[in-house]
Motif scaffolding. Structure first.
Motif, PDB file in Angstrom:
ATOM      1  N   ASN A  30     -11.807  -7.399  10.790  1.00 32.84           N
ATOM      2  CA  ASN A  30     -11.552  -8.664  10.503  1.00 32.84           C
ATOM      3  C   ASN A  30     -12.328  -9.654  11.339  1.00 32.84           C
ATOM      4  N   GLY A  31     -12.339  -9.402  12.631  1.00 27.93           N
ATOM      5  CA  GLY A  31     -13.232 -10.481  13.521  1.00 27.93           C
ATOM      6  C   GLY A  31     -14.714 -10.201  13.308  1.00 27.93           C
ATOM      7  N   MET A  32     -15.125  -8.829  12.943  1.00 32.82           N
ATOM      8  CA  MET A  32     -16.625  -8.745  12.666  1.00 32.82           C
ATOM      9  C   MET A  32     -16.948  -9.557  11.517  1.00 32.82           C
ATOM     10  N   VAL A  33     -16.182  -9.459  10.430  1.00 34.89           N
ATOM     11  CA  VAL A  33     -16.520 -10.286   9.241  1.00 34.89           C
ATOM     12  C   VAL A  33     -16.518 -11.838   9.398  1.00 34.89           C
ATOM     13  N   LEU A  34     -15.596 -12.196  10.324  1.00 33.82           N
ATOM     14  CA  LEU A  34     -15.466 -13.553  10.690  1.00 33.82           C
ATOM     15  C   LEU A  34     -16.848 -14.016  11.582  1.00 33.82           C
ATOM     16  N   ASP A  35     -17.231 -13.253  12.420  1.00 31.61           N
ATOM     17  CA  ASP A  35     -18.442 -13.183  13.142  1.00 31.61           C
ATOM     18  C   ASP A  35     -19.743 -13.246  12.408  1.00 31.61           C
ATOM     19  N   ALA A  36     -19.712 -12.314  11.227  1.00 30.37           N
ATOM     20  CA  ALA A  36     -21.062 -12.196  10.394  1.00 30.37           C
ATOM     21  C   ALA A  36     -21.139 -13.324   9.563  1.00 30.37           C
ATOM     22  N   VAL A  37     -19.934 -13.812   8.894  1.00 36.72           N
ATOM     23  CA  VAL A  37     -20.245 -14.970   8.033  1.00 36.72           C
ATOM     24  C   VAL A  37     -20.513 -16.268   8.734  1.00 36.72           C
ATOM     25  N   LYS A  38     -19.947 -16.507  10.026  1.00 34.75           N
ATOM     26  CA  LYS A  38     -20.269 -17.729  10.863  1.00 34.75           C
ATOM     27  C   LYS A  38     -21.778 -17.491  11.357  1.00 34.75           C
ATOM     28  N   GLU A  39     -22.196 -16.456  11.622  1.00 34.77           N
ATOM     29  CA  GLU A  39     -23.586 -16.167  12.065  1.00 34.77           C
ATOM     30  C   GLU A  39     -24.477 -16.473  10.995  1.00 34.77           C
ATOM     31  N   ALA A  40     -24.354 -16.112   9.961  1.00 31.89           N
ATOM     32  CA  ALA A  40     -25.236 -16.358   8.633  1.00 31.89           C
ATOM     33  C   ALA A  40     -25.006 -17.691   8.180  1.00 31.89           C
ATOM     34  N   GLY A  41     -23.811 -18.476   8.186  1.00 30.44           N
ATOM     35  CA  GLY A  41     -23.661 -19.605   7.733  1.00 30.44           C
ATOM     36  C   GLY A  41     -24.514 -20.589   8.720  1.00 30.44           C
ATOM     37  N   ASP A  42     -24.340 -20.248  10.078  1.00 34.89           N
ATOM     38  CA  ASP A  42     -24.817 -21.180  11.069  1.00 34.89           C
ATOM     39  C   ASP A  42     -26.435 -20.884  10.864  1.00 34.89           C
ATOM     40  N   ALA A  43     -27.151 -19.932  10.596  1.00 35.43           N
ATOM     41  CA  ALA A  43     -28.428 -19.849  10.361  1.00 35.43           C
ATOM     42  C   ALA A  43     -29.111 -20.495   9.056  1.00 35.43           C
ATOM     43  N   MET A  44     -28.175 -20.215   8.049  1.00 37.47           N
ATOM     44  CA  MET A  44     -28.250 -21.080   6.952  1.00 37.47           C
ATOM     45  C   MET A  44     -28.581 -22.545   7.138  1.00 37.47           C
ATOM     46  N   ALA A  45     -27.480 -22.890   7.828  1.00 37.58           N
ATOM     47  CA  ALA A  45     -27.307 -24.432   7.865  1.00 37.58           C
ATOM     48  C   ALA A  45     -28.651 -24.910   8.742  1.00 37.58           C
ATOM     49  N   SER A  46     -28.872 -24.143   9.833  1.00 36.25           N
ATOM     50  CA  SER A  46     -30.043 -24.362  10.545  1.00 36.25           C
ATOM     51  C   SER A  46     -31.235 -24.479   9.645  1.00 36.25           C
ATOM     52  N   VAL A  47     -31.635 -23.533   8.879  1.00 41.24           N
ATOM     53  CA  VAL A  47     -32.508 -23.461   8.005  1.00 41.24           C
ATOM     54  C   VAL A  47     -32.707 -24.624   7.117  1.00 41.24           C
ATOM     55  N   GLN A  48     -31.567 -25.200   6.452  1.00 40.11           N
ATOM     56  CA  GLN A  48     -31.660 -26.298   5.636  1.00 40.11           C
ATOM     57  C   GLN A  48     -32.012 -27.515   6.396  1.00 40.11           C
ATOM     58  N   SER A  49     -31.227 -27.787   7.721  1.00 39.37           N
ATOM     59  CA  SER A  49     -31.377 -28.827   8.298  1.00 39.37           C
ATOM     60  C   SER A  49     -33.083 -29.237   8.903  1.00 39.37           C
ATOM     61  N   LEU A  50     -33.451 -27.853   9.145  1.00 40.88           N
ATOM     62  CA  LEU A  50     -34.999 -27.938   9.586  1.00 40.88           C
ATOM     63  C   LEU A  50     -35.982 -28.281   8.624  1.00 40.88           C
ATOM     64  N   THR A  51     -35.406 -27.840   7.369  1.00 40.03           N
ATOM     65  CA  THR A  51     -36.233 -28.174   5.943  1.00 40.03           C
ATOM     66  C   THR A  51     -36.548 -29.797   6.209  1.00 40.03           C
ATOM     67  N   ARG A  52     -35.028 -30.314   6.180  1.00 41.26           N
ATOM     68  CA  ARG A  52     -35.154 -31.825   6.322  1.00 41.26           C
ATOM     69  C   ARG A  52     -35.974 -32.283   7.304  1.00 41.26           C
ATOM     70  N   GLN A  53     -35.724 -31.838   8.533  1.00 43.43           N
ATOM     71  CA  GLN A  53     -36.285 -32.443   9.458  1.00 43.43           C
ATOM     72  C   GLN A  53     -38.024 -32.148   9.449  1.00 43.43           C
ATOM     73  N   GLN A  54     -38.364 -31.200   8.791  1.00 41.62           N
ATOM     74  CA  GLN A  54     -39.836 -30.985   8.644  1.00 41.62           C
ATOM     75  C   GLN A  54     -40.473 -32.225   7.675  1.00 41.62           C
ATOM     76  N   ALA A  55     -39.669 -32.369   6.696  1.00 43.77           N
ATOM     77  CA  ALA A  55     -40.011 -33.532   5.909  1.00 43.77           C
ATOM     78  C   ALA A  55     -40.272 -34.795   6.597  1.00 43.77           C
ATOM     79  N   LEU A  56     -39.367 -35.141   7.208  1.00 40.72           N
ATOM     80  CA  LEU A  56     -39.186 -36.279   8.228  1.00 40.72           C
ATOM     81  C   LEU A  56     -40.426 -36.401   9.143  1.00 40.72           C
ATOM     82  N   GLN A  57     -40.620 -35.295   9.699  1.00 41.67           N
ATOM     83  CA  GLN A  57     -41.507 -35.095  10.810  1.00 41.67           C
ATOM     84  C   GLN A  57     -43.031 -35.023  10.207  1.00 41.67           C
TER      85      GLN A  57
END
Length: 491
Positions: free
Chosen positions: A387-414
């Motif tokens: 159960n802990g591994m599942v939570l960590d996996a979902v958080k890790e993937a979600g964090d990375a996906m959120a960063s990818v989406q944010s960096l895409t927006r940052q790239q457009a502004l930059q």
């Protein structure tokens, strides 16, 4: 001696002995029936995809098995291939997998009938003052034995099947662990390679910044000579040059360390890649999914390994429960035995027998219940870890996906900010060529361009790095294929 000629007292004694044995057997069976494993244990509940926020309808497209090739850099591909072939950490993971598979094969082989052949010969002098009678006593003789033995323990209560499944579960977990280690190593090499490419690109910008500051110092010196600037401006311009050189030297140090890190990660000597100079612009961002699907839990090798350990622990509980039931073993032997090797193969030297065994837990219930409780606790721990591994996996993937989406927006502004800086730089150059401004304004405007270029390098490197993190978090191109392991275990 027939029953007719058997003394009455002897028959009575035999009947009494049989009765006592029957009563003892009945009492033993009654006690076995009372050897209960105790109250039923309800294990912890395993988490579900919905409980951790995974979209059951979303499905990520499977990445290629060599997912890093989507970056489009042949040099990186070669480094990761070398790392996967020669890394000491992966060698340890593969050795653990081979050990787990071998143990499962041993367990499977032990569950079937066992046939053994033994041959031995002995030359011995027998004591004249012992229990051995004459003519053997006090003399030396050769003796020999040739014997075949057979044993088989029928799996009436499922113990052997549970033991085999527990061993296979551990082997499958080791297989998934090896895949997780390979996926992690590939991501580490890729991220280190991107970090090196970033430093190389930052150095190129820093070199241009040094050239700009040297030009600015020369122009300021000319203006001081012409009486247009004071020594304050000249001192400031002179101080900016060694500062730029310091930045280049610091980047050179970081580049050297990054090259050494890539070399070690790829299983090479630390100084094997002293000329490695990757280009950040040549790396292509890999595609990423729009949402996290429930199949994430089947693609992550570390999560799958934790799930297999839950299965192994479940089978371990079953094995502990079968310890409360009788254990039956059927054995037999046939062979030859003689005192004197010249008589070994005579018909009179043959021997044979049957040795059925029944083991009943009568006065050992406390130990068995404690053993069962320990296995149940192991199962709960395995489920909690899953159960802990599942939570960590979902958080890790979600964090990375959120960063990818944010960096895409940052790239457009930059991109907009960089375009504005480039436009201002072109205007300053045009005004200078037309005689409407001085070159110091041009250089000052170029400083803004260089600042945007540094930011662009960082953003592009972060985009690539977060995509690599996301690919690792999604399990790369791995799939849970245990058919190969099952085939290996069967042989």
């Amino acid at each position: 001696m027939s029953q007719a000629t058997t003394p009455l007292s002897t028959r009575a004694a035999m009947a009494a002995h049989f009765a006592v044995s029957a009563v003892a057997l009945a009492a033993a069976l009654f006690l076995v029936g009372c050897a209960s494993p105790g109250p039923a244990h309800t294990p912890l509940a395993q988490t579900t995809p919905a409980a951790v926020g995974l979209n059951a309808s979303a499905s990520e497209s499977a990445a290629p098995s060599q997912w890093w090739t989507t970056l489009g850099d042949a040099q990186l591909n070669a480094l990761i291939d070398k790392a996967l072939q020669g890394s000491p950490s992966l060698a340890v993971s593969r050795a653990r997998l081979e050990q787990a598979v071998a143990l499962s094969q041993v367990r499977e082989a032990a569950n079937g009938p066992q046939v053994n052949l033994g041959v031995d010969a002995t030359r011995q002098r027998y004591t004249a003052n012992g229990l051995v009678p004459a003519p053997v006593a006090g003399n030396t003789y050769n003796s020999g034995t040739v014997q075949a033995t057979f044993s088989w323990s029928p799996d009436f209560f499922g113990q052997h099947a549970a033991e085999l499944q527990a061993a296979l579960g551990q082997a499958r977990a080791a297989q998934a662990d090896a895949a997780a280690a390979a996926n992690t190593l590939a991501a580490q090499v890729g991220r280190s390679y991107v970090a090196l490419a970033r430093l190389v690109s930052q150095r190129e910008v820093a070199v241009r910044a040094l050239e700009q500051r040297e030009e600015q110092r020369r122009l300021t010196n000319d203006r001081v000579a012409a009486g247009l600037d004071s020594q304050v401006e000249l001192t400031q311009a002179q101080a900016a040059v060694p500062d730029a050189r310091t930045q280049i030297e610091a980047l050179d140090e970081q580049i050297t360390l990054a090259r050494r890190q890539v070399a070690v990660l790829s299983g090479q000597a630390p100084d094997a890649l002293t000329t490695l100079t990757p280009q950040l612009a040549a790396l292509q961002p890999m595609p990423v999914p729009d949402a996290l699907g429930a199949d994430l839990l089947g693609r992550r090798p570390d999560v799958v390994a934790a799930r297999w350990r839950v299965e192994a622990a479940t089978q371990g509980v079953k094995v502990a429960r079968t310890e409360f039931y009788p254990n039956i073993n059927i054995g037999a032997f046939i062979g030859l035995n003689s005192l004197g090797l010249d008589n070994l193969f005579n018909a009179g030297s043959r021997k044979m027998g049957v040795t059925p065994e029944l083991r009943l837990p009568i006065f050992d219930v406390g130990r068995l219940r404690a053993q069962l409780g320990g296995r149940q606790a192991e199962l709960d721990a395995a489920i909690a870890q899953y159960n802990g591994m599942v939570l960590d996996a979902v958080k890790e993937a979600g964090d990375a996906m959120a960063s990818v989406q944010s960096l895409t927006r940052q790239q457009a502004l930059q991109d907009d900010a960089a375009a504005s800086a480039e436009k201002a730089y072109r205007f300053a150059q045009e005004r200078y060529r037309a005689g409407l401004g001085n070159y110091l304004v041009v250089l000052s405007t170029e400083s803004q361009v260089l600042a945007q270029r540094r930011l662009a390098v960082d953003l592009r490197a972060r985009q690539l790095d977060t995509r690599l993190q996301l690919m690792k978090a999604l399990g790369g191109g791995w799939t849970d294929d245990t058919a190969v392991l099952q085939t290996a275990a069967a042989h």
